[in-house]
Design an enzyme around this catalytic site. Structure first.
Site, mmCIF file in Angstrom:
data_model
loop_
_atom_site.group_PDB
_atom_site.id
_atom_site.type_symbol
_atom_site.label_atom_id
_atom_site.label_comp_id
_atom_site.label_asym_id
_atom_site.label_seq_id
_atom_site.Cartn_x
_atom_site.Cartn_y
_atom_site.Cartn_z
ATOM 1 N N HIS A 55 -3.633 1.453 0.317
ATOM 2 C CA HIS A 55 -2.701 2.325 -0.408
ATOM 3 C C HIS A 55 -2.074 1.507 -1.527
ATOM 4 O O HIS A 55 -2.418 0.317 -1.706
ATOM 5 C CB HIS A 55 -1.656 2.895 0.558
ATOM 6 C CG HIS A 55 -1.006 1.857 1.420
ATOM 7 N ND1 HIS A 55 -0.197 0.864 0.911
ATOM 8 C CD2 HIS A 55 -1.090 1.615 2.760
ATOM 9 C CE1 HIS A 55 0.221 0.092 1.888
ATOM 10 N NE2 HIS A 55 -0.317 0.496 3.031
ATOM 11 N N ARG A 98 -0.689 3.231 8.681
ATOM 12 C CA ARG A 98 -0.357 4.031 9.868
ATOM 13 C C ARG A 98 0.233 5.392 9.501
ATOM 14 O O ARG A 98 0.245 6.296 10.331
ATOM 15 C CB ARG A 98 0.653 3.293 10.745
ATOM 16 C CG ARG A 98 0.042 2.107 11.452
ATOM 17 C CD ARG A 98 1.108 1.207 12.024
ATOM 18 N NE ARG A 98 0.514 -0.068 12.389
ATOM 19 C CZ ARG A 98 0.114 -0.383 13.614
ATOM 20 N NH1 ARG A 98 0.305 0.441 14.599
ATOM 21 N NH2 ARG A 98 -0.450 -1.550 13.860
ATOM 22 N N ASP A 144 5.874 -6.749 5.832
ATOM 23 C CA ASP A 144 5.697 -7.422 7.126
ATOM 24 C C ASP A 144 6.426 -8.761 7.039
ATOM 25 O O ASP A 144 5.793 -9.822 6.982
ATOM 26 C CB ASP A 144 4.205 -7.608 7.408
ATOM 27 C CG ASP A 144 3.492 -6.273 7.470
ATOM 28 O OD1 ASP A 144 3.477 -5.663 8.541
ATOM 29 O OD2 ASP A 144 2.977 -5.818 6.428
ATOM 30 N N HIS A 159 -0.970 -2.173 -0.841
ATOM 31 C CA HIS A 159 -2.026 -3.191 -0.918
ATOM 32 C C HIS A 159 -2.424 -3.440 -2.380
ATOM 33 O O HIS A 159 -2.621 -4.578 -2.802
ATOM 34 C CB HIS A 159 -3.284 -2.716 -0.182
ATOM 35 C CG HIS A 159 -3.091 -2.455 1.275
ATOM 36 N ND1 HIS A 159 -3.135 -1.196 1.823
ATOM 37 C CD2 HIS A 159 -2.865 -3.289 2.312
ATOM 38 C CE1 HIS A 159 -2.954 -1.272 3.127
ATOM 39 N NE2 HIS A 159 -2.779 -2.525 3.451
#
Ligand code: AMP
Length: 291
Positions: free
Chosen positions: A41, A196, A159, A44
């Site tokens: 997406h 996700r 993250d 990234h």
């Protein structure tokens, strides 16, 4: 809309990739590396774009790393759509794509020799709820860096704990690779982009902006209120039908341990993991940063 599409090289074998990289190195090219698990997406692609700004050649890897999944079901459900990913990477101007098989990364008989003391970094948050996850992450990044040997490694703030652990791993292994943290890319309602999100039902997706709202609330309250007070209100905000916060922690960005007062740390991050239906989402925001 027309996109400038350019040719991208696709490698499935590490030896072919290494040979091509030696060729690029022999011509003095700098290399930026973007490891991903696919289902790409804009988050990234923002890493790919940043790498393109900083380096002559950008290498993206798509590898769904089995050793970082602590639940077999999560691995099985992880989205996989290589054709779409290839199209997106070509449009973003990525140069090389490495898509190895599991056997290619972990050949039979391979001895995984990375011994890392993560100290406090994997004790809380994702480390506490996903045992073994960060060992798997550090291991795969270490293996991939061995194959790619880039100048720079691009990872997302999305993250944050992973970023902290990989930075620590690079330091502990005396790696020459520079790690670059890229900002979180969000949907229009603030939901952090994530592979996700594809698994959210329409009903739950419509309400999922609440996670970002809880983080914004924390930002508004900091540093005037105590971390414990902010945590309490944020958890109340996340207390909605279909949603269940696993944690909402306010931590020292260097040790990843919870803080009691804002003046305890130079970098303070609010990190959360929330079950949205049966999908577990993570997000974070920086509450304080002093040089
Ligand atoms: P993944 O495919 O989930 O392993 O993510 C690959 C890389 O993309 C990691 O460094 C992530 O932190 C980064 N990333 C994932 N989502 C986002 C986002 N919404 N914004 C920025 N970076 C992201």
């Amino acid at each position: 809309m027309l996109y400038p599409v350019k040719e991208m090289f696709l490698f499935k074998k590490k030896d072919d990739l290494k040979e091509h990289i030696s060729f690029l190195r022999s011509h003095g090219k700098t290399l930026g590396f973007v490891p991903t698990m696919g289902a790409l997406h804009e988050g990234h692609l923002s890493l790919v774009r940043k790498s393109r700004e900083d380096n002559d050649v950008t290498i993206c890897c798509i590898f769904i790393n089995p050793t970082q999944f602590n639940k077999a079901d999560d691995l099985k459900k992880y989205p996989h759509r290589p054709a779409k990913d290839i199209e997106l990477l070509e449009k973003a101007g990525n140069d090389l794509l490495f898509m190895p098989s599991t056997q290619e990364v972990y050949p039979p008989g391979l001895v995984l020799d990375l011994q890392l003391n993560l100290g406090s970094l994997d004790k809380k948050m994702e480390g506490a709820f996903r045992p073994g996850h960060f060992k798997g992450v550090a291991q795969v990044i270490h293996r991939l860096l061995d194959m790619v040997c880039p100048d720079r490694l691009y990872m997302g703030q999305k993250d944050f704990q992973q970023f902290a652990i990989v930075s620590h791993m690079l330091e502990m292994t005396n790696s020459a690779v520079d790690i670059v943290m890229c900002p979180i890319i969000r949907e229009s309602d603030g939901l952090a982009m994530s592979s996700r999100n594809l698994r959210l039902s329409r009903k739950i997706r419509d309400k999922a902006g609440i996670i970002y709202q809880a983080l914004c609330l924390a930002r508004q309250m900091a540093p005037g209120h105590s971390p414990a007070g902010i945590q309490k209100l944020a958890l109340q905000k996340l207390d909605l039908p279909d949603f269940r916060a696993e944690y909402f922690e306010i931590v020292d960005g260097d040790t990843l341990l919870p803080i009691k007062q804002f003046d305890e740390a130079k970098l303070v991050i609010a990190c959360t993991a929330v079950w949205a239906g049966d999908v577990r989402l993570i997000d974070n925001t920086i509450l304080k940063k002093t040089q």
